[in-house]
Design a protein around this motif. Structure first.
Motif, mmCIF file in Angstrom:
data_model
loop_
_atom_site.group_PDB
_atom_site.id
_atom_site.type_symbol
_atom_site.label_atom_id
_atom_site.label_comp_id
_atom_site.label_asym_id
_atom_site.label_seq_id
_atom_site.Cartn_x
_atom_site.Cartn_y
_atom_site.Cartn_z
ATOM 1 N N PHE A 48 6.269 11.548 -8.546
ATOM 2 C CA PHE A 48 5.690 12.246 -9.691
ATOM 3 C C PHE A 48 5.605 13.746 -9.446
ATOM 4 O O PHE A 48 6.000 14.551 -10.288
ATOM 5 C CB PHE A 48 4.301 11.680 -10.002
ATOM 6 C CG PHE A 48 3.555 12.470 -11.029
ATOM 7 C CD1 PHE A 48 3.923 12.416 -12.358
ATOM 8 C CD2 PHE A 48 2.499 13.286 -10.661
ATOM 9 C CE1 PHE A 48 3.244 13.160 -13.312
ATOM 10 C CE2 PHE A 48 1.819 14.030 -11.598
ATOM 11 C CZ PHE A 48 2.193 13.964 -12.938
ATOM 12 N N PHE A 49 5.100 14.134 -8.280
ATOM 13 C CA PHE A 49 4.989 15.562 -7.971
ATOM 14 C C PHE A 49 6.353 16.218 -7.819
ATOM 15 O O PHE A 49 6.535 17.370 -8.194
ATOM 16 C CB PHE A 49 4.136 15.792 -6.723
ATOM 17 C CG PHE A 49 2.668 15.711 -6.986
ATOM 18 C CD1 PHE A 49 2.060 16.526 -7.923
ATOM 19 C CD2 PHE A 49 1.884 14.800 -6.298
ATOM 20 C CE1 PHE A 49 0.700 16.454 -8.167
ATOM 21 C CE2 PHE A 49 0.530 14.714 -6.531
ATOM 22 C CZ PHE A 49 -0.066 15.542 -7.466
ATOM 23 N N PRO A 66 1.822 3.211 -4.071
ATOM 24 C CA PRO A 66 1.170 4.361 -4.715
ATOM 25 C C PRO A 66 1.547 5.697 -4.085
ATOM 26 O O PRO A 66 1.665 6.702 -4.776
ATOM 27 C CB PRO A 66 -0.323 4.091 -4.555
ATOM 28 C CG PRO A 66 -0.441 2.663 -4.246
ATOM 29 C CD PRO A 66 0.835 2.240 -3.605
ATOM 30 N N ILE A 67 1.753 5.705 -2.770
ATOM 31 C CA ILE A 67 2.144 6.943 -2.100
ATOM 32 C C ILE A 67 3.529 7.385 -2.560
ATOM 33 O O ILE A 67 3.753 8.561 -2.869
ATOM 34 C CB ILE A 67 2.101 6.752 -0.569
ATOM 35 C CG1 ILE A 67 0.674 6.450 -0.123
ATOM 36 C CG2 ILE A 67 2.655 7.961 0.148
ATOM 37 C CD1 ILE A 67 0.567 5.995 1.312
ATOM 38 N N TRP A 77 0.825 -1.204 0.000
ATOM 39 C CA TRP A 77 0.000 0.000 0.000
ATOM 40 C C TRP A 77 0.858 1.253 0.000
ATOM 41 O O TRP A 77 0.366 2.341 -0.316
ATOM 42 C CB TRP A 77 -0.950 -0.013 1.191
ATOM 43 C CG TRP A 77 -0.270 -0.122 2.514
ATOM 44 C CD1 TRP A 77 0.046 -1.261 3.179
ATOM 45 C CD2 TRP A 77 0.203 0.952 3.317
ATOM 46 N NE1 TRP A 77 0.687 -0.970 4.348
ATOM 47 C CE2 TRP A 77 0.800 0.384 4.468
ATOM 48 C CE3 TRP A 77 0.199 2.333 3.194
ATOM 49 C CZ2 TRP A 77 1.365 1.151 5.465
ATOM 50 C CZ3 TRP A 77 0.762 3.100 4.197
ATOM 51 C CH2 TRP A 77 1.336 2.520 5.305
ATOM 52 N N LEU A 132 5.089 6.548 -5.354
ATOM 53 C CA LEU A 132 5.058 6.940 -6.770
ATOM 54 C C LEU A 132 4.433 8.317 -6.955
ATOM 55 O O LEU A 132 4.892 9.104 -7.792
ATOM 56 C CB LEU A 132 4.302 5.895 -7.586
ATOM 57 C CG LEU A 132 4.992 4.548 -7.725
ATOM 58 C CD1 LEU A 132 4.111 3.576 -8.485
ATOM 59 C CD2 LEU A 132 6.341 4.686 -8.394
ATOM 60 N N THR A 133 3.402 8.632 -6.201
ATOM 61 C CA THR A 133 2.775 9.953 -6.291
ATOM 62 C C THR A 133 3.735 11.044 -5.854
ATOM 63 O O THR A 133 3.838 12.089 -6.500
ATOM 64 C CB THR A 133 1.495 9.993 -5.439
ATOM 65 O OG1 THR A 133 0.616 8.961 -5.878
ATOM 66 C CG2 THR A 133 0.806 11.326 -5.558
ATOM 67 N N LEU A 134 4.446 10.815 -4.759
ATOM 68 C CA LEU A 134 5.427 11.795 -4.292
ATOM 69 C C LEU A 134 6.545 11.993 -5.314
ATOM 70 O O LEU A 134 6.984 13.124 -5.547
ATOM 71 C CB LEU A 134 6.001 11.359 -2.946
ATOM 72 C CG LEU A 134 5.068 11.483 -1.748
ATOM 73 C CD1 LEU A 134 5.710 10.872 -0.518
ATOM 74 C CD2 LEU A 134 4.705 12.929 -1.504
#
Length: 49
Positions: free
Chosen positions: A28-29, A21-22, A18, A24-26
């Motif tokens: 990406f931003f 995704p956190i 879990w 990968l999002t960080l």
């Protein structure tokens, strides 16, 4: 790449998928802010945050 391999090993052994995704999002931003910092769209990107 050793860090990515160690991170994947941690996620796999501890069953913490879990977190993926956190992370990968960080990433990406972070990449969005780095690449857009010198462009004309920078003021629009920074209003998101």
């Amino acid at each position: 790449m050793n860090f990515a391999k160690d991170l994947w090993g941690f996620l796999k052994v501890r069953k913490k998928f879990w977190l993926l995704p956190i992370i990968l999002t960080l990433l990406f931003f972070g990449a969005l802010m780095v690449f857009a910092s010198g462009s004309a769209i920078a003021p629009f990107i920074y209003t998101i945050f």
